[in-house]
Write a protein that holds these residues in place. Structure first.
Motif, short mmCIF file in Angstrom:
data_model
loop_
_atom_site.label_atom_id
_atom_site.label_comp_id
_atom_site.label_asym_id
_atom_site.label_seq_id
_atom_site.Cartn_x
_atom_site.Cartn_y
_atom_site.Cartn_z
N SER A 198 1.05 -1.26 0.03
CA SER A 198 0.19 0.00 -0.16
C SER A 198 0.94 1.31 -0.06
O SER A 198 1.77 1.31 0.86
CB SER A 198 -0.87 -0.02 1.34
OG SER A 198 -1.21 1.06 1.69
N GLY A 254 -4.01 -2.57 -0.83
CA GLY A 254 -4.44 -1.13 -0.78
C GLY A 254 -5.50 -0.95 0.23
O GLY A 254 -6.42 -1.75 0.55
N ARG A 255 -5.25 0.11 1.14
CA ARG A 255 -6.30 0.53 2.19
C ARG A 255 -7.16 1.58 1.86
O ARG A 255 -6.69 2.46 1.06
CB ARG A 255 -5.31 1.25 3.30
CG ARG A 255 -4.29 0.24 3.71
CD ARG A 255 -3.52 1.23 4.92
NE ARG A 255 -2.56 0.71 5.32
CZ ARG A 255 -1.63 1.26 6.40
NH1 ARG A 255 -1.99 2.65 6.64
NH2 ARG A 255 -0.71 0.89 6.90
N GLY A 256 -8.29 1.24 2.26
CA GLY A 256 -9.76 2.21 2.21
C GLY A 256 -9.79 2.98 3.40
O GLY A 256 -9.35 2.70 4.23
N ARG A 257 -10.77 3.67 3.33
CA ARG A 257 -11.27 4.57 4.52
C ARG A 257 -12.06 3.48 5.44
O ARG A 257 -12.50 2.43 5.09
CB ARG A 257 -12.08 5.63 4.20
CG ARG A 257 -11.63 6.71 3.83
CD ARG A 257 -12.77 7.93 3.41
NE ARG A 257 -13.19 8.32 4.77
CZ ARG A 257 -14.39 8.04 4.72
NH1 ARG A 257 -15.26 7.71 4.05
NH2 ARG A 257 -15.14 8.51 5.96
N TRP A 316 -9.03 -1.26 -0.39
CA TRP A 316 -9.15 -0.61 -1.90
C TRP A 316 -8.65 -1.55 -2.90
O TRP A 316 -7.60 -1.89 -3.07
CB TRP A 316 -8.36 0.64 -1.66
CG TRP A 316 -8.27 1.20 -3.05
CD1 TRP A 316 -7.61 1.54 -4.25
CD2 TRP A 316 -9.43 2.43 -3.55
NE1 TRP A 316 -7.96 2.05 -4.98
CE2 TRP A 316 -9.07 2.70 -4.90
CE3 TRP A 316 -10.51 2.86 -2.86
CZ2 TRP A 316 -9.88 3.72 -5.51
CZ3 TRP A 316 -11.38 3.49 -3.69
CH2 TRP A 316 -11.10 4.01 -4.91
N THR A 339 -2.79 4.67 -8.64
CA THR A 339 -2.88 4.41 -6.94
C THR A 339 -1.64 5.32 -6.54
O THR A 339 -0.41 4.90 -6.93
CB THR A 339 -2.96 3.47 -6.45
OG1 THR A 339 -1.88 2.42 -7.53
CG2 THR A 339 -4.29 2.69 -6.78
N PHE A 340 -1.42 6.32 -5.64
CA PHE A 340 -0.40 7.00 -5.33
C PHE A 340 -0.69 7.81 -3.82
O PHE A 340 -1.83 7.89 -3.51
CB PHE A 340 0.08 8.03 -6.41
CG PHE A 340 -0.81 9.16 -6.66
CD1 PHE A 340 -2.12 9.01 -7.32
CD2 PHE A 340 -0.43 10.45 -5.86
CE1 PHE A 340 -2.75 10.35 -7.31
CE2 PHE A 340 -1.26 11.57 -6.07
CZ PHE A 340 -2.65 11.36 -6.82
N SER A 341 0.48 7.82 -3.20
CA SER A 341 0.36 8.69 -2.00
C SER A 341 1.35 9.69 -2.08
O SER A 341 2.37 9.55 -2.69
CB SER A 341 0.67 7.76 -0.77
OG SER A 341 -0.35 6.62 -0.83
N ASP A 347 -14.97 11.78 -0.94
CA ASP A 347 -14.96 10.82 -2.33
C ASP A 347 -15.27 11.71 -3.29
O ASP A 347 -16.00 12.72 -3.14
CB ASP A 347 -16.10 9.72 -2.14
CG ASP A 347 -16.08 8.60 -1.25
OD1 ASP A 347 -14.79 8.39 -0.68
OD2 ASP A 347 -16.91 8.00 -0.82
N LYS A 355 -18.90 6.55 -7.75
CA LYS A 355 -17.54 6.92 -7.26
C LYS A 355 -16.32 6.72 -8.18
O LYS A 355 -16.35 5.63 -9.06
CB LYS A 355 -17.33 5.98 -5.90
CG LYS A 355 -15.93 6.21 -5.38
CD LYS A 355 -15.89 5.70 -3.94
CE LYS A 355 -14.57 5.87 -3.36
NZ LYS A 355 -14.50 5.38 -1.89
N ILE A 380 -4.40 8.51 -2.72
CA ILE A 380 -5.39 8.50 -3.82
C ILE A 380 -5.53 7.30 -4.83
O ILE A 380 -4.62 6.81 -5.19
CB ILE A 380 -5.32 9.84 -4.78
CG1 ILE A 380 -5.21 11.05 -3.64
CG2 ILE A 380 -6.22 10.04 -5.84
CD1 ILE A 380 -5.09 12.49 -4.30
C1 BTN Z 1 -11.57 5.08 0.00
O1 BTN Z 1 -12.55 5.69 -0.72
O2 BTN Z 1 -11.88 4.38 0.86
C2 BTN Z 1 -10.17 5.55 0.10
C3 BTN Z 1 -9.34 4.93 -0.76
C4 BTN Z 1 -7.97 5.32 -1.02
C5 BTN Z 1 -7.04 4.39 -1.65
C6 BTN Z 1 -5.68 5.01 -2.17
S1 BTN Z 1 -4.74 3.77 -3.38
C7 BTN Z 1 -3.34 4.68 -2.88
C8 BTN Z 1 -3.39 4.72 -1.54
N1 BTN Z 1 -2.83 3.77 -0.90
C9 BTN Z 1 -3.80 2.79 -0.22
O3 BTN Z 1 -3.49 1.92 0.37
N2 BTN Z 1 -4.83 3.66 -0.11
C10 BTN Z 1 -4.80 4.82 -0.89
#
Ligand code: BTN
Length: 290
Positions: A52, A79-82, A87, A96-98, A140, A147, A169
């Motif tokens: 992630s 990947g992590r979501g809220r 994700w 996918t980036f931070s 969102d 979405k 994001i």
């Molecule tokens: C959501 O809508 O729940 C938030 C989603 C966020 C996903 C992005 S993908 C890049 C970054 N790395 C992650 O693990 N999550 C965020």
């Protein structure tokens, strides 16, 4: 300048990332081209795969060298979501980036940062030609109610240092026809939103990074109050009856907007409530308990 930025980021060694492939390096070079003079503001690492991008920057933040650190992954394995969700993304189908954003020493804990990130994303998508972009609190990004992108903001422990945040994001570019999102309705991608083939990932990313830089600068100087009006113009649920699912309870009311701290303002039977966390959904006016 751009070459230096790219060269430096090769030196970042973040655990759990798969080293850059020729294709990831080519994407990074293309990104620097699209960013032009702005590239000097960023230290960008583009990897083929990692668990992630948020986890990498939160667990091992690179040292502060005055630039904004960005980690892009072609593919995330976790990947992590809220709110603890996953994700899902597909290689080549998503961006996918931070971004690691550091605040000036002495800055207060960031309020409204999450909404500012959503607004930057919305404005960047508008600049790319997407119409009907709306924001669903807290951040969102929707197009015609579906979405298109999600944002996960995680604050770093300060440990005596100025506040810093990782803004992750995930933007759907062109989802596979059989993409399935358990428990989620209404998901779209950039190809559908544009009704055309989307620009390359690096071109899209350059537009997003430029807008993030611009709005974060405004935010650092004037805070969320300076951006609140622009956020509210895009509020998907303005004036509508909503349900907000929080930890163990649901609140009902009319969404009247957001305050200067980015809290959702909910007109309920017992007066105006400030909501700090939760999942908002539209609620039919008829039936049920208010
Ligand atoms: C959501 O809508 O729940 C938030 C989603 C966020 C996903 C992005 S993908 C890049 C970054 N790395 C992650 O693990 N999550 C965020």
């Amino acid at each position: 300048m751009a070459d230096n930025a790219l060269f430096d980021l090769q030196r970042l060694h973040l655990s759990s990332t798969t080293p850059s492939t020729p294709s990831a390096s080519a994407s990074a070079t293309e990104l620097a081209f699209h960013l032009g003079a702005l590239a000097q503001n960023f230290a960008i690492e583009w990897v083929e795969s990692c668990d992630s991008t948020n986890a990498r920057l939160v667990d091992a933040p690179p040292p502060d060298d005055g630039r904004v650190h960005v980690l892009v992954a072609d593919r995330q394995t976790a990947g992590r979501g809220r709110r603890g969700r996953q994700w899902q993304s597909w290689q080549g189908a998503s961006l996918t980036f931070s971004v690691l954003w550091r605040f000036e020493p002495g800055a207060p804990a960031p309020a409204g940062l999450s909404l500012t990130s959503g607004l930057a994303l919305a404005r960047a998508l508008e600049a790319l030609g997407v119409q009907g972009v709306q924001l669903k609190w807290p951040n969102d990004v929707l197009v015609h109610g579906e979405k298109l992108a999600g944002i996960l903001v995680e604050l770093l422990p300060t440990r005596g240092r100025p506040p810093a945040a990782v803004i992750g994001i995930g933007l759907n570019l062109r989802l596979p026809a059989d993409a399935h999102f358990p428990g989620q309705t209404g998901v779209t991608d950039l190809a559908r939103a544009l009704d055309a083939a989307p620009p390359s990932r690096s071109a899209v990313l350059a537009t997003l990074l430029a807008e993030l830089l611009h709005l974060f600068d405004t935010y650092a100087i004037a805070g969320f109050p300076a951006l609140r009006g622009a956020w509210e113009q895009r509020n998907a649920f303005a004036g509508l009856p909503v349900a907000i699912a929080g930890e163990g309870s649901t609140q009902f009311g009319i969404c009247t907007g957001v305050d200067d701290d980015g809290a959702l303002l909910l007109q309920t039977e017992s007066g105006m409530q400030r909501v700090l966390a939760g999942d908002v959904s539209l609620r039919p006016l008829t039936g049920g308990t208010p």
